[in-house]
Design a protein around this motif. Structure first.
Motif, short mmCIF file in Angstrom:
data_model
loop_
_atom_site.label_atom_id
_atom_site.label_comp_id
_atom_site.label_asym_id
_atom_site.label_seq_id
_atom_site.Cartn_x
_atom_site.Cartn_y
_atom_site.Cartn_z
N GLU A 116 0.83 -1.21 0.00
CA GLU A 116 0.00 0.00 0.00
C GLU A 116 0.86 1.26 0.00
N ASP A 122 -4.26 3.45 -1.91
CA ASP A 122 -5.03 4.27 -0.98
C ASP A 122 -5.21 5.65 -1.59
N ASN A 145 -4.64 8.56 0.77
CA ASN A 145 -3.22 8.86 0.99
C ASN A 145 -2.65 9.70 -0.14
N HIS A 189 -8.27 1.73 -1.03
CA HIS A 189 -8.67 2.19 0.31
C HIS A 189 -9.25 3.59 0.20
N HIS A 231 -7.85 8.26 9.56
CA HIS A 231 -8.85 7.18 9.46
C HIS A 231 -9.91 7.33 10.54
N GLU A 291 -11.92 2.46 5.13
CA GLU A 291 -11.07 2.33 6.33
C GLU A 291 -11.55 3.34 7.36
FE LIG Z 1 -4.93 2.69 3.76
#
Ligand SMILES: [Fe+2]
Lengths: 288, 253
Positions: free
Chosen positions: A150, A183, A186, A214, A229, A257
């Motif tokens: 990830e 993600d 992110n 994610h 998160h 998440e």
């Molecule tokens: Fe993640």
């Protein structure tokens, strides 16, 4: 499960739908309400070597929902061996959960016998890339199960890097058979903190290797946007998600998440419904 | 930069509290330092919730001190809270009764999460030739306490449900076993008398081949010595109680 079967189950083209992180606090909601969650992701370290209620929760889910394991202890960016007790406990958990695949972060979480319990940025150099490839190959051999890395958030770019993150990830994927857990939050957070253009970064990654996405919430704290998160997915991340799926041209396993500041189960489920709505809009009939 | 220098840079920054050439701004370095410390604070607050309820805990300060004395040695985050009662006691941060409370809370956490004895649990009530009759439930801890922590919490919860814990425990030396009831996953408390301790000790040495009620009775009696004798029926009664308390599982030979 035989290897061949595992490969089929984890093939990015086999679509599981929209999942959520498993939280014991939501156990009643999962079993006693009608919801829209198709599969669950477990934080590996919260279940490894555990008995009692955590283990029972998995036993109850197994067979009813596909499960995947997501950890933070493999420390892919440090060149050292993974502690043997960690490996054994993770392998036992993967077997017990019959995990479709497992994943960890492209980061440093321990090194030199010290554990940080945090996701520290890797060093993006040739030397580091070579060692990370070596480590991932070892992990794939040892666990013999589809594995995904990830992309993480980080809060500063070291001047010691000699390559871009997208190049590091792309070469890593080319040299190993591992998948990418992308993600999107992110990527968005890195754009906010570091000015990396999210869409440019996403287009440089091989979308055919993305096994899972994610989606998560973040928080503005003083000078930084922090990947917490702990809240709902923001509008900009939803937009980026939709844009990315359109670019990829196929439905991708998606997971909400929400690890901290846990919401009522219905709120989590509503996020799942929203992700399904995006998928359905782009790929009609995919959720049925 | 070589990877090994980068890795030792992180160690220097996060463990030794020194500046390191990671090529990051001081603000970013401090952010990461804060993250690692925050994990300690969070985990202490999570495991020692009752301590926090009945005593205002300066978690930031304690977590920093604890981090210095017991740096993260394990991959399992929750396990890092293990030495916190010792840290409290050594540095005289709270009174003795609250050190006992912290030991109790750590014990509860260990029992809650312990891998347990899944095989013995699955095979309870069954058995065969040569099987040991009594098998210790591994999901347990034995605590030697100076205060009646279990009684304090029991009475508080009976009167007040899960309202934040208040008051203080009364002084009373006791040996407390916390064991997990595998059926519910809940912790079961047992205040042990001398017989229980002997029985527990006999079980802790591990089941021996062909152990049965008679040989087990003898083993317990040997630990107790000549001064305290138990008849067969007293022995059975005590054993039935401890089995109910999930301290061990029994197989039928
Ligand atoms: Fe993640």
């Amino acid at each position: 499960m035989e290897n061949a079967e595992r490969e089929v189950a984890a093939d990015p083209r086999s679509f599981l739908g929209v999942g959520a992180g498993l939280r014991l606090e939501h156990e009643r909601g999962i079993f006693e309400t009608s919801h829209h969650i198709d599969w669950f992701e477990l934080i590996s370290e919260n279940f490894m070597d555990y008995g009692g209620k955590p283990r029972r929760a998995i036993a109850n889910l197994k067979g009813k929902y596909p499960l995947v394991c997501h950890g933070l202890g493999l420390s892919l960016g440090s060149c050292e061996d993974v502690p043997p007790d960690y490996c054994e406990a993770l392998r036992e958990l993967l077997d017990f959960t019959e995990a479709r695949w497992f994943s960890d972060h492209l980061c440093i979480s321990s090194s030199l016998k010290h554990h940080y319990h945090d996701l520290l940025p890797i060093l993006k150099t040739e030397d580091s890339l070579e060692k990370t490839i070596h480590k991932i190959r070892w992990i794939q051999r040892f666990f013999d199960r589809p594995f995904a890395i990830e992309n993480i958030t980080y809060y500063g770019e070291s001047r010691h890097h000699t390559m871009e993150e997208s190049e590091f990830i792309t070469r890593l994927l080319a040299e190993t058979s591992c998948y990418l857990l992308l993600d999107i939050n992110n990527v968005y957070v890195n754009e906010k903190n570091l000015g990396h253009k999210a869409k440019a970064f996403l287009t440089r990654l091989p979308s055919d290797r993305v096994i899972q996405i994610h989606l998560a919430g973040h928080e503005q704290r003083q000078d930084f946007v922090i990947d917490t998160h702990g809240s709902a997915v923001c509008e900009e991340v939803w937009e980026l998600y939709e844009w990315y799926l359109k670019e990829a041209g196929r439905p991708i396993n998606t997971l909400i998440e929400w690890d901290n500041n846990l919401p009522p189960f219905e709120t989590l489920d509503a996020q799942v419904v929203r992700a399904k709505g995006v998928l359905e809009k782009l790929f009609p009939g995919v959720s049925s | 930069m070589e990877l090994k220098n980068y890795l030792s840079g992180w160690k220097k920054l996060l463990y030794e509290g020194q500046e390191a050439d990671l090529g990051l701004s001081p603000k970013v370095s401090e952010l990461y330092r804060g993250f690692v410390r925050d994990h300690y604070r969070e985990i202490l607050g999570k495991v020692y919730t009752r301590l926090d309820e009945c005593h205002p805990c300066p978690w930031d300060e304690w977590a920093q001190g604890y981090f210095r004395e017991y740096p993260p040695y394990a991959w399992e985050l929750n396990h890092l809270a293990r030495h916190f009662p010792d840290y409290l006691e050594k540095n005289r941060l709270v009174s003795e009764d609250l050190v006992d409370l912290a030991r109790y809370e750590w014990g509860e956490y260990v029992v809650y999460s312990h891998r347990g004895s899944p095989k013995a649990w699955a095979e309870r009530g069954r058995g065969g030739q040569g099987d040991p009759l009594y098998i210790l439930n591994e999901a347990h801890v034995l605590l030697e306490l100076r205060f009646d922590i279990a009684g304090w919490i029991f009475h508080w919860e009976r009167e007040n449900g899960f309202a934040p814990l208040r008051g203080r425990p009364s002084p009373k030396s006791n040996i407390l076993v916390i064991a997990r009831d595998e059926k519910t996953g809940n912790c079961v408390m047992t205040l042990c008398d001398i017989f229980h301790v002997a029985l527990y000790e006999a079980l802790s040495t591990g089941p021996s081949e062909g152990q049965n009620e008679r040989t087990f009775h003898l083993a317990v009696q040997k630990i107790l010595g000549e001064r305290v004798r138990f008849t067969k029926s007293e022995f059975r009664e005590k054993i039935a109680f401890l089995e109910k308390q999930s301290i061990f599982y029994r197989r039928t030979p």
